[in-house]
Design a protein around this motif. Structure first.
Motif, PDB file in Angstrom:
ATOM      1  N   ALA A   1      49.223  52.604  62.053  1.00 11.30           N
ATOM      2  CA  ALA A   1      48.978  52.364  60.618  1.00 11.30           C
ATOM      3  C   ALA A   1      49.411  53.754  59.829  1.00 11.30           C
TER       4      ALA A   1
ATOM      5  N   ASP B   1      50.547  53.032  56.107  1.00 10.33           N
ATOM      6  CA  ASP B   1      49.807  52.176  55.431  1.00 10.33           C
ATOM      7  C   ASP B   1      49.048  52.936  54.446  1.00 10.33           C
TER       8      ASP B   1
ATOM      9  N   ILE C   1      50.688  47.806  53.248  1.00  9.79           N
ATOM     10  CA  ILE C   1      50.934  47.519  54.798  1.00  9.79           C
ATOM     11  C   ILE C   1      52.463  47.666  54.991  1.00  9.79           C
TER      12      ILE C   1
END
Length: 267
Positions: free
Chosen positions: A241, A244, A178
């Protein structure tokens, strides 16, 4: 009239003190000479004396007037210097303007704690990730998919990885990465497989929060569909995201299999 004459007249005027009584007595004596001699003079003989007295009086007065006029005409020098007038500027005075300071918008404060589900050994009810055909990645007997849980909110998120294996796995390492996008902090993790079968670690490495599940030696992952989830707080707002990722290494029937991918937004 030159300067020497003016000076003399001024000195004579200042020194002269006319005696009015004496002058009048002289005039009276001149006009009353008959009384002294006890006879009345004739008009012809008295007139010249009166005229002479009047002329003398007029001369004295004229001399005094000239002296005064000379004094008045010559003003004394002034001790006050004359300062030339300075013209005032006709244009507007320059002014300096400054832009008002720009006030940044107030930032929303994070909640006092994690708002996501508490980490447990099995997936919470309603949080089990579902696979999307467009994001599936397969390698032999192993299939995987990554997604951002739809229950994520402004301050908290959960990243899900769904696994499906057609044969039992004798070794498995799953890593979820992350990216640190601001305020990212670990709040827990969970999996659908027994927690006693895995060693779980969470650490920050180079601006990335790394969740890692490692299958303990002698344990086996049965064939089927399984889920892993990483939970974290983040800065207020919609979090992207895009940076990620996840990575899967496994052993199935003596062969190594590897899958990897990213996380799609499901809301």
């Amino acid at each position: 009239m030159n300067e020497d004459i003016s000076r003399r007249l001024r000195e004579a005027s200042e020194a002269h003190q006319p005696d009015r009584a004496r002058m009048l007595a002289r005039v009276e004596r001149g006009t009353s000479g008959a009384t002294v001699r006890h006879r009345t003079p004739s008009i012809g003989r008295a007139w010249p004396k009166a005229a002479l007295a009047c002329l003398a009086t007029a001369a004295v007065l004229a001399t005094g007037g000239l002296a005064v006029a000379g004094i008045v005409r010559t003003p004394p020098p002034s001790d006050t210097p004359t300062v030339p007038a300075v013209p005032s500027p006709t244009g507007p005075s320059p002014s300096t303007s400054t832009s008002p300071p720009v006030t940044p918008p107030a930032r929303a404060s994070a909640p006092p704690g994690s708002t996501g589900p508490a980490p447990t050994g099995t997936a919470p009810s309603g949080s089990r990730p579902t696979a999307s055909e467009s994001s599936r990645v397969g390698s032999g007997p192993l299939w995987s998919e990554g997604s951002v849980d739809p229950h994520s909110n402004t301050y908290w998120s959960q990243s899900n990885v769904a696994l499906r294996n057609s044969r039992p796995l004798s070794a498995l390492t799953l890593e979820v990465r992350i990216a640190q996008t601001g305020g990212v902090q670990n709040t827990g993790s969970w999996r659908t497989l027994p927690s006693a079968d895995f060693t779980v670690t969470v650490q920050e490495d180079g601006g990335v929060l790394v969740y890692r599940w490692v299958l303990k030696p002698g344990r086996t992952v049965p064939a089927g569909q399984h889920a892993f989830a990483a939970q974290y707080n983040h800065a207020a707002g919609a979090r992207s995201a895009a940076r990620d990722s996840y990575h899967v290494d496994a052993q199935a029937s003596g062969s190594s299999v590897t899958d990897r991918g990213g996380f799609t937004q499901t809301r």
